[in-house]
Write an enzyme that holds these catalytic residues in place. Sequence first.
Site, PDB file in Angstrom:
ATOM      1  N   LYS A 150       0.533  -0.896   0.002  1.00  0.00           N
ATOM      2  CA  LYS A 150       0.346   0.143   0.779  1.00  0.00           C
ATOM      3  C   LYS A 150       0.844   1.890   0.026  1.00  0.00           C
ATOM      4  O   LYS A 150       1.289   1.626   0.536  1.00  0.00           O
ATOM      5  CB  LYS A 150      -0.925  -0.021   1.103  1.00  0.00           C
ATOM      6  N   ARG A 162     -10.952   9.289   2.058  1.00  0.00           N
ATOM      7  CA  ARG A 162     -10.706  10.322   3.429  1.00  0.00           C
ATOM      8  C   ARG A 162     -11.897  12.251   3.524  1.00  0.00           C
ATOM      9  O   ARG A 162     -12.436  12.070   4.544  1.00  0.00           O
ATOM     10  CB  ARG A 162      -9.284  11.062   3.355  1.00  0.00           C
ATOM     11  N   LYS A 170       0.961   9.940   5.586  1.00  0.00           N
ATOM     12  CA  LYS A 170       0.903   8.254   6.358  1.00  0.00           C
ATOM     13  C   LYS A 170       2.488   8.024   5.511  1.00  0.00           C
ATOM     14  O   LYS A 170       3.076   6.909   5.604  1.00  0.00           O
ATOM     15  CB  LYS A 170      -0.010   7.782   5.807  1.00  0.00           C
ATOM     16  N   GLU A 229       7.639  -6.522   1.184  1.00  0.00           N
ATOM     17  CA  GLU A 229       6.198  -6.385   2.141  1.00  0.00           C
ATOM     18  C   GLU A 229       4.870  -7.946   1.453  1.00  0.00           C
ATOM     19  O   GLU A 229       4.507  -8.378   2.806  1.00  0.00           O
ATOM     20  CB  GLU A 229       5.471  -5.117   1.430  1.00  0.00           C
ATOM     21  N   LYS A 239      -2.210  -1.193  -3.770  1.00  0.00           N
ATOM     22  CA  LYS A 239      -3.368  -0.600  -3.279  1.00  0.00           C
ATOM     23  C   LYS A 239      -3.014   0.926  -4.166  1.00  0.00           C
ATOM     24  O   LYS A 239      -1.438   1.113  -3.012  1.00  0.00           O
ATOM     25  CB  LYS A 239      -3.889  -0.818  -3.090  1.00  0.00           C
ATOM     26  N   SER A 285     -10.584   5.422  -3.980  1.00  0.00           N
ATOM     27  CA  SER A 285     -11.799   6.398  -4.876  1.00  0.00           C
ATOM     28  C   SER A 285     -11.096   7.715  -5.301  1.00  0.00           C
ATOM     29  O   SER A 285     -11.480   8.573  -6.256  1.00  0.00           O
ATOM     30  CB  SER A 285     -11.570   7.036  -3.746  1.00  0.00           C
ATOM     31  N   TYR A 317     -15.363   0.725  -6.931  1.00  0.00           N
ATOM     32  CA  TYR A 317     -16.153   1.580  -6.679  1.00  0.00           C
ATOM     33  C   TYR A 317     -17.324   1.401  -7.806  1.00  0.00           C
ATOM     34  O   TYR A 317     -18.729   2.327  -7.744  1.00  0.00           O
ATOM     35  CB  TYR A 317     -16.306   3.134  -6.374  1.00  0.00           C
TER      36      TYR A 317
HETATM   37  C1  PBG Z   1      -7.098   3.696   5.160  1.00  0.00           C
HETATM   38  C2  PBG Z   1      -8.169   3.120   4.436  1.00  0.00           C
HETATM   39  C3  PBG Z   1      -8.005   4.525   3.231  1.00  0.00           C
HETATM   40  C4  PBG Z   1      -8.636   3.110   2.078  1.00  0.00           C
HETATM   41  C5  PBG Z   1      -8.753   2.039   2.250  1.00  0.00           C
HETATM   42  N1  PBG Z   1      -7.824   1.772   3.804  1.00  0.00           N
HETATM   43  C6  PBG Z   1      -7.359   5.526   3.056  1.00  0.00           C
HETATM   44  C7  PBG Z   1      -5.738   5.342   3.767  1.00  0.00           C
HETATM   45  O1  PBG Z   1      -5.162   4.625   3.391  1.00  0.00           O
HETATM   46  O2  PBG Z   1      -5.147   6.588   4.152  1.00  0.00           O
HETATM   47  C8  PBG Z   1      -7.941   4.203   0.492  1.00  0.00           C
HETATM   48  C9  PBG Z   1      -9.252   3.237  -0.199  1.00  0.00           C
HETATM   49  C10 PBG Z   1     -10.019   4.677  -1.357  1.00  0.00           C
HETATM   50  O3  PBG Z   1      -8.453   6.018  -1.295  1.00  0.00           O
HETATM   51  O4  PBG Z   1     -10.738   4.203  -2.105  1.00  0.00           O
HETATM   52  N2  PBG Z   1      -6.668   3.263   6.184  1.00  0.00           N
END
Ligand code: PBG
Length: 324
Positions: free
Chosen positions: A196, A206, A218, A234, A249, A275, A314
């Site tokens: 990720k 968010r 992050k 990982e 991701k 998203s 989505y």
């Molecule tokens: C949080 C999490 C996130 C997403 C899924 N789980 C956001 C982040 O890491 O800040 C993102 C999903 C998306 O953007 O569609 N642990």
Amino acid sequence: MYLQRRNRILRQSQAVRSLISETHLTPNDFIIPLFIDEGENLRTEIPSMPGYYRNSLDVTVKEAKELRSMGLKSVLLFIKCKDELKDNKGAEALNPNGLMQRSIKAIKDAVPEMIVMTDIALDPFSSYGHDGIVDGDQIVNDATVDVLAQMSVSHAQAGADFVAPSDMMDGRIGAIRKALEANGFTKTGIMSYSAKYASCFYGPFRDALDSAPGFGDKKTYQMDYSNRIEAIKETIMDVEEGADIVMVKPALAYLDIIREVKNAVHVPVSAYNISGEYAMIKAAAKMGWLDEDKAILETLTAIKRAGADLIATYFAKDAVRLIE
Ligand code: PBG
């Protein structure tokens, strides 16, 4: 002109193209993220995700039934936690009657065949909007892992089929597996967000959950997008620690990573069409700059072609409509 080989022979008609096409989307490919809110009969459109909603639990249950009737098999749950329940340690994440636990039960009761996956990370529950416990300016690893393991057991107790840790703490997959085993949950799966990346494309998500980090970013736990080898490291470690499914991701800017991970491990690989990737297509379509339906199919097919066995998206309902 004499040509020994004419590649266009295989592209000359839709029928020929169909005969030799390599990648096909089916409803079995998709995981549908659902955003759940407190309240009743509520549907709130997410401003940066037009056409996508955060729903109260009663509406979510109806939605889950509809998804199942369309042939979709799996949902991934995210909840919006009330501000007054947020703290630094994610106490609400462990509440057996919390919104997440109630949602898991309600969906499994109403649609038992639906595979319910749950997000494991502290950000929706964190007063700092971070995925882990905060100490000064640090996101502490080991104490966070303890909470994530307890959270996973709590979700399993509520009936979750898979827990999906999205936090990127070290050692969490092993700790979660151990905790599930210790509590008798030998059928609960782990879908690990293994690779990720720290991405700007999470912005709309968010907004949906009001979970943006309150300070900093992050980057001390999510991966640097300039790196490739780290993704393999990982992922292999997560498989060794007990992940049943791994994930890359985001998806679109990381198709190369999906392919490398697919070649490196022998477990199913998922990809999260996140998203911001949704928002880009929606925005361009709204401007009349892209054909939305075609963009959806091309994007999802490319993610599958790259090596994803499963795609969290989505666009799942649109895709099912388009492929039928
Ligand atoms: C949080 C999490 C996130 C997403 C899924 N789980 C956001 C982040 O890491 O800040 C993102 C999903 C998306 O953007 O569609 N642990």
